[in-house]
Design an enzyme around this catalytic site. Structure first.
Site: not given
Length: 602
Positions: A344-346
């Site tokens: 989700k983040e990167s």
């Protein structure tokens, strides 16, 4: 590469960079200098971080090639060029202070864009292609050889991005009744008056309501709910009406059409970032406040960060799995949850930088990274260890409640405590819904188990299905591979490695889409297999793969006319631009031909 050869390359690149930048600055400067004086101070004051970030990425990627002294020279030229182009985009996006050919071009653009909607229908006007978008595209085109035909670009954008409207008829009828009275004489000679309403008469009125729009930046679905009003009396007549009003508006952002046009024109990621910067600054400097969101959408679709595509599927997970497993053991956090957060983040890009400055695989903010003892957030080991420690702390703080811990990871524990639960932020609401889904998905991911058993021959079939277009001449040019279509199947169709080997390339191509090339050594003979148009890639360059190992799913990426696998086989060498080593896969790989397939003789 030898040192002197590298220096020669730098020298030639330096000359080319200086010459090209100076030419562009002179070309734009002559026509914009007079106008730039009027708005230059305002433009400098309001230049946004979007343009600066895009320019910084471009310059940093150039540093290794041309060297610092040349880069300093080019920086000055490019900054002036960017400023002049920004001013030009602002003026052309609104028609301000234009004259001569520029004014004629602006009026032509407005006419073309107006023709894409019915200006008499207010519900359509909001979906009209904005002038600022076209103006910004023209400015970026000016950096390339494509920039000599702005009218052609305007025509193309107007035609390809024209919104498509779907209407449905709703009956907004009117019902009416008439009051009828009569007087009766009683036996005693008195009278009495009685009244009643007549039967209902209905007058139909079918009106067109907009229910679906496919526009340049997404799709909109609109639902309506009918309501019948109360009776309204006027004398001896009363009426009531049924009307339909919007009850649900579902908007989905989708820049696919716009992105396809830019890809066809050869736009790279930095070009697209620059275009978005021009657009947003043009809108903002003219009194508006609108964010395009194109680059965010692009990053979500492809995992394309900092100038190149990054694998957004399971390949990234497998690459960093040893670090994830170690972090899991040390901090007591399930590896699948760590992987879900990273996805989700990167999307497993260790060099990712968010618009607010979060960095690395687990997107640590500078202050958070420092507090966790992370010196280099871009180092995968430090990022995963630090981020896992943080989510472990949040899980302990909220008694193992994953949702609250994720909300705290995204919005901070202060906001979770303030609101007594998940904060009402759209980003956080999406975060706590999406990461648990990834967490479940990663439970079924295997990084080393082939999904197809090895066969007795040297090669196995790369996917299920049969060939509809084979190896040979097609439409006047050579087709160097075979195509296996999805053919109506609605489930994911896996693509697998035809033999043991080493992944030589795993990348995204404008033509091939998501592509993997694998080198095989078959009894001393070098082969290379190519798998194109997949939805994503589950392996990375340099990775050893086994026969039957999952590579990705059949897709429709790149220049593709429909979901299919394009498969090539090259012998006695690697794939090259001329495809001089290509051979007919039918001679080596067990494949089947569909009835009537072109160039498919077994």
């Amino acid at each position: 590469m030898a040192i002197h050869e590298n220096q020669d390359q730098k020298s030639e690149a330096r000359k080319a960079a200086e010459h090209h930048a100076k030419q562009l600055a002179q070309k734009k400067g002559r026509s914009l200098l007079k106008k730039g004086i009027k708005v230059g101070v305002k433009a400098i004051a309001k230049a946004t971080a979007t343009l600066v970030a895009a320019l910084t990425k471009l310059l940093v990627s150039t540093l290794a090639l041309v060297g610092l002294p040349t880069l300093i020279i080019v920086i000055g030229i490019v900054i002036l060029l960017i400023l002049l182009m920004l001013i030009s985009s602002m003026l052309f996006g609104t028609g301000t202070d234009l004259e001569g050919e520029d004014q004629e071009l602006y009026e032509y653009m407005v006419d073309q864009l107006n023709s894409t909607v019915d200006l008499n229908k207010t519900e359509q006007v909001r979906y009209r292609i904005p002038e600022e978008l076209v103006a910004s595209t023209i400015q970026v085109d000016a950096l390339t050889d494509l920039g000599n035909d702005p009218r052609g670009l305007i025509q193309e954008l107007s035609k390809e991005l024209a919104p498509e409207f779907t209407y449905r008829k709703y009956n907004e009828y009117t019902e009416s009744q008439t009051r009828r009275c009569r007087t009766r004489t009683n036996d005693d000679g008195s009278t009495r008056r009685s009244c009643s309403w007549s039967s209902t008469t209905r007058t139909d009125n079918y009106v067109d309501k907009l229910v679906h729009v496919n526009s340049w930046n997404g799709t909109s679905d609109i639902e309506y709910t009918g309501r019948v009003s109360d009776w309204k009396r006027n004398g001896n007549k009363r009426t009531r009406k049924k009307t339909y009003s919007i009850s649900k508006y579902d908007r989905k952002e989708d820049f696919t059409k716009f992105d396809n046009i830019l890809n066809a024109r050869g736009y790279e990621y930095n070009d697209k970032s620059l275009l978005e910067g021009f657009y947003e600054d043009t809108v903002n400097m003219n009194g508006g406040s609108k964010r395009l969101g194109y680059i965010d959408w692009l990053d979500q679709q492809t995992g394309w960060f900092d100038g190149g595509y990054w694998d957004t599927s399971t390949g990234g997970y497998c690459e960093f799995k040893p670090i994830i497993d170690q972090a899991s053991d040390e901090h007591g956090v399930e590896p699948e949850l760590i992987a879900g957060i990273i996805q989700k983040e990167s999307t497993f890009n260790p060099n990712a930088i968010s618009h607010v400055g979060a960095m690395g695989l687990m997107q640590l903010m500078p202050a958070t990274a420092e507090g966790l003892g992370v010196d280099n957030p871009f180092d995968p080991y430090q990022s995963v260890m630090g981020g896992t420690r943080y989510i472990a702390d949040m899980l302990n703080q909220y008694n193992g409640d994953m949702v609250l811990a994720l909300a705290a990871y995204n919005a901070g524990p202060g906001n979770v405590n303030k609101y007594g639960g998940v904060p009402p932020f759209a980003e956080t609401q999406d975060y706590v819904a999406t990461v648990p889904q990834y967490y479940e998905d990663f439970k079924s991911v295997s990084c080393d188990t082939p999904i197809v058993e090895s066969g007795s021959g040297n090669f196995i079939t790369p996917t299920s299905g049969s060939i509809n277009s084979g190896y040979g001449m097609r439409s006047g040019s050579m087709h160097h591979g075979v195509d296996i279509p999805l053919a109506g199947r609605t489930h994911d169709v896996p693509i697998v490695a035809v033999a043991d080997g080493t992944v030589r390339r795993s990348y995204y191509s404008d033509t091939y889409g998501h592509t993997v090339m694998i080198e095989h050594n078959i009894e001393g003979v070098i082969f290379e297999s190519l798998y194109a148009h997949m939805t994503g890639r589950a392996v990375s360059e340099g990775q050893k793969v086994s026969q039957g190992q999952f590579l990705g799913n059949m897709g429709n990426t790149g220049r593709s006319t429909g979901p299919h696998l394009h498969f090539e086989l090259h012998k006695d060498g690697h794939w090259n631009i001329k495809k001089s080593n290509s051979v007919n896969p039918l001679f080596y790989v067990p494949l089947e031909c569909r009835a009537g397939a072109r160039n498919c003789n077994q």
